[in-house]
Design a protein around this motif. Structure first.
Motif, PDB file in Angstrom:
ATOM      1  N   GLU A   8       0.827  -1.200   0.000  1.00  0.00           N
ATOM      2  CA  GLU A   8       0.000   0.000   0.000  1.00  0.00           C
ATOM      3  C   GLU A   8       0.865   1.255   0.000  1.00  0.00           C
ATOM      4  OE1 GLU A   8      -3.915  -1.786   2.382  1.00  0.00           O
ATOM      5  OE2 GLU A   8      -2.398  -0.611   3.457  1.00  0.00           O
ATOM      6  N   ARG A   9       1.953   1.238   0.757  1.00  0.00           N
ATOM      7  CA  ARG A   9       2.823   2.420   0.813  1.00  0.00           C
ATOM      8  C   ARG A   9       3.449   2.716  -0.552  1.00  0.00           C
ATOM      9  NH1 ARG A   9       3.854   4.384   5.817  1.00  0.00           N
ATOM     10  NH2 ARG A   9       3.259   3.064   7.596  1.00  0.00           N
ATOM     11  N   LEU A  10       3.899   1.674  -1.259  1.00  0.00           N
ATOM     12  CA  LEU A  10       4.488   1.874  -2.580  1.00  0.00           C
ATOM     13  C   LEU A  10       3.469   2.487  -3.531  1.00  0.00           C
ATOM     14  CD1 LEU A  10       6.824   1.509  -4.562  1.00  0.00           C
ATOM     15  CD2 LEU A  10       5.999  -0.824  -4.987  1.00  0.00           C
ATOM     16  N   LEU A  11       2.264   1.948  -3.527  1.00  0.00           N
ATOM     17  CA  LEU A  11       1.208   2.492  -4.379  1.00  0.00           C
ATOM     18  C   LEU A  11       0.914   3.941  -4.013  1.00  0.00           C
ATOM     19  CD1 LEU A  11      -1.193   2.315  -6.367  1.00  0.00           C
ATOM     20  CD2 LEU A  11      -2.551   1.367  -4.479  1.00  0.00           C
ATOM     21  N   LEU A  12       0.806   4.220  -2.721  1.00  0.00           N
ATOM     22  CA  LEU A  12       0.424   5.555  -2.277  1.00  0.00           C
ATOM     23  C   LEU A  12       1.479   6.599  -2.622  1.00  0.00           C
ATOM     24  CD1 LEU A  12      -1.150   4.610   1.162  1.00  0.00           C
ATOM     25  CD2 LEU A  12      -2.366   5.373  -0.882  1.00  0.00           C
ATOM     26  N   ALA A 126      -8.271   0.466  -3.217  1.00  0.00           N
ATOM     27  CA  ALA A 126      -7.141  -0.364  -2.805  1.00  0.00           C
ATOM     28  C   ALA A 126      -6.882  -0.393  -1.306  1.00  0.00           C
ATOM     29  CB  ALA A 126      -5.866   0.107  -3.520  1.00  0.00           C
ATOM     30  N   VAL A 127      -7.392   0.588  -0.555  1.00  0.00           N
ATOM     31  CA  VAL A 127      -7.069   0.686   0.870  1.00  0.00           C
ATOM     32  C   VAL A 127      -8.346   0.606   1.698  1.00  0.00           C
ATOM     33  CG1 VAL A 127      -5.960   2.077   2.664  1.00  0.00           C
ATOM     34  CG2 VAL A 127      -5.074   2.124   0.316  1.00  0.00           C
ATOM     35  N   GLY A 133      -7.561   7.019   6.344  1.00  0.00           N
ATOM     36  CA  GLY A 133      -7.071   8.301   6.830  1.00  0.00           C
ATOM     37  C   GLY A 133      -5.565   8.407   6.648  1.00  0.00           C
ATOM     38  N   GLN A 134      -4.838   7.346   7.039  1.00  0.00           N
ATOM     39  CA  GLN A 134      -3.391   7.319   6.838  1.00  0.00           C
ATOM     40  C   GLN A 134      -3.043   7.381   5.351  1.00  0.00           C
ATOM     41  OE1 GLN A 134      -1.457   4.192   9.535  1.00  0.00           O
ATOM     42  NE2 GLN A 134      -3.610   3.641   9.638  1.00  0.00           N
TER      43      GLN A 134
END
Length: 403
Positions: A8-12, A126-127, A133-134
């Motif tokens: 998720e972090r990579l996508l975001l 995706a999240v 929120g994050q």
């Protein structure tokens, strides 16, 4: 509260990079205001048209795209729209006069506005809601990066190579980001089930027939109306009335951007921890203070101005984090792309009208000082009061994705 996972972090951060380029493209017009008004010999109201044209074009294109955006796989739509944005930004840099620049800004708005909705849609798909929120905090940290790096660097480029240079640089960076998105954004097509065969107008009719969607549209419009009657004229007002020198303008964006880079993710964490509605209301109320202070500011030392402008950036952008997390949950996932496209269309329209209204409310006195800017502050107070009440009327869909 669950932390974001690695994928998720990579996508975001990829989505944040896309946001970074089109936010810088939008924001750079505002600090270029004094330079463009002098070079083109245009009025403050005409400059307001340059700013608002982007938002109004984004609104019109978002409304059109809402009729069929959910019929396409998300990654493919993202790459095509982003390519169009890069070309439109290049056209801005090539514009020789006011008229051609205005036309290029309209083209950039057509693609840039839809990109914002699509990025939010991908986050919603995706999240899961409990981490959204994050997620919005990460994606919206692009605003911070654009102010701490994008705008100061763009202003430096403008001082070195003329006002055209920032647009050439944004177009070049967009090519690199496009390649990164092609490599890292996953295929997202769960939303296509039962949707792709529908006529375009049927999809739009489904979106506008839901009462809760209109409550979300109202919240979205209120969210930007007060602030965007203020934002385009910050540089003009502070350099004319407050005593800020042209070479000090990048410092306003640099310090504000550093502060918001850290606080954007903090607002997201707080929203997931204590409730998105409560955090949204609290930050919105506090944001009124720097909005009123900025629009009433007399000549003050630079350090006082920086405290006010930094508070403005931190809290005005801060309310967008829980606000957009709430808006991604205001629709059924199978309508999310169309809903957010319509929402961004109406929000962009509201931004354009607010920017135009801000230009109408101000004027120049016989001494050359800006008059009437305080009216924008009072408008922000009224819209915030309505918004704090209105958010309680929103109904939320907290399922994690369109599966």
């Amino acid at each position: 509260m669950q932390p974001l996972i690695v994928s998720e972090r990579l996508l975001l951060w990829t989505l944040a990079s896309i946001n970074f380029t089109h936010i810088v493209d939008f924001m750079i017009m505002m600090p270029l205001g004094p330079q463009l008004t002098r070079l083109f010999g245009i009025s403050d109201t005409q400059f307001g048209l340059l700013v608002s044209s982007y938002s109004l074009a984004a609104g019109a294109s978002g409304l059109l795209v809402s009729m069929f955006i959910d019929r396409f796989e998300r990654k493919r739509a993202l790459l095509w729209l982003y390519a169009g944005f890069a070309l439109a930004t290049l056209a801005c840099g090539l514009a020789p006069d006011f008229g051609s620049l205005l036309a290029a800004r309209v083209a950039a708005g057509v693609f840039g506005g839809v990109l914002g909705a699509l990025v939010q849609t991908i986050v919603g798909d995706a999240v899961p809601f409990e981490r959204r929120g994050q997620a919005m905090g990460v994606v919206m940290s692009a605003f911070s990066l654009s102010t701490v790096a994008g705008v100061p660097i763009s202003l430096w480029l403008a001082s070195w190579g003329g006002w055209h240079a920032p647009f050439f640089a944004i177009a070049a960076v967009s090519v690199l980001v496009w390649w990164g998105a092609w490599r890292s954004v996953p295929v997202l097509q769960h939303h296509l089930t039962g949707v792709s065969a529908q006529p375009a107008l049927v999809q739009l009719r489904r979106v506008v027939s839901v009462g809760n969607h209109w409550r979300a549209f109202g919240l979205s419009a209120l969210l930007v109306t007060g602030s965007f009657s203020i934002i385009p004229y910050i540089t003009i007002y502070t350099t004319t009335n407050v005593g800020l020198r042209d070479d000090q303008v990048p410092m306003v964006y640099l310090i504000g951007g550093v502060a918001t880079f850290f606080t954007a993710r903090m607002w997201g964490w707080l929203a997931d921890r204590f409730g998105k509605v409560q955090v949204f209301r609290t930050v919105s109320v506090v944001a009124v203070l720097p909005m009123l202070a900025l629009t009433h500011l007399p000549q003050v030392p630079v350090w006082v101005l920086l405290i006010v402008t930094t508070g403005f950036f931190v809290f005005v952008s801060g309310r967008m984090v829980p606000g957009m997390a709430l808006l991604t949950a205001a629709s059924d996932p199978r309508l999310r792309g169309s809903f957010l496209s319509v929402n961004n269309a109406l929000q962009s329209g509201a931004m354009g009208v607010a920017a135009w209204l801000g230009g109408v409310m101000i004027s120049r006195g016989p001494d050359g000082l800006v008059q009437g800017y305080e009216r924008a502050g009072w408008l922000a107070l009224v819209t915030t009061a309505l918004m704090v009440w209105w958010v309680g009327r929103l109904q939320l869909h907290t399922d994690q994705r369109a599966t």
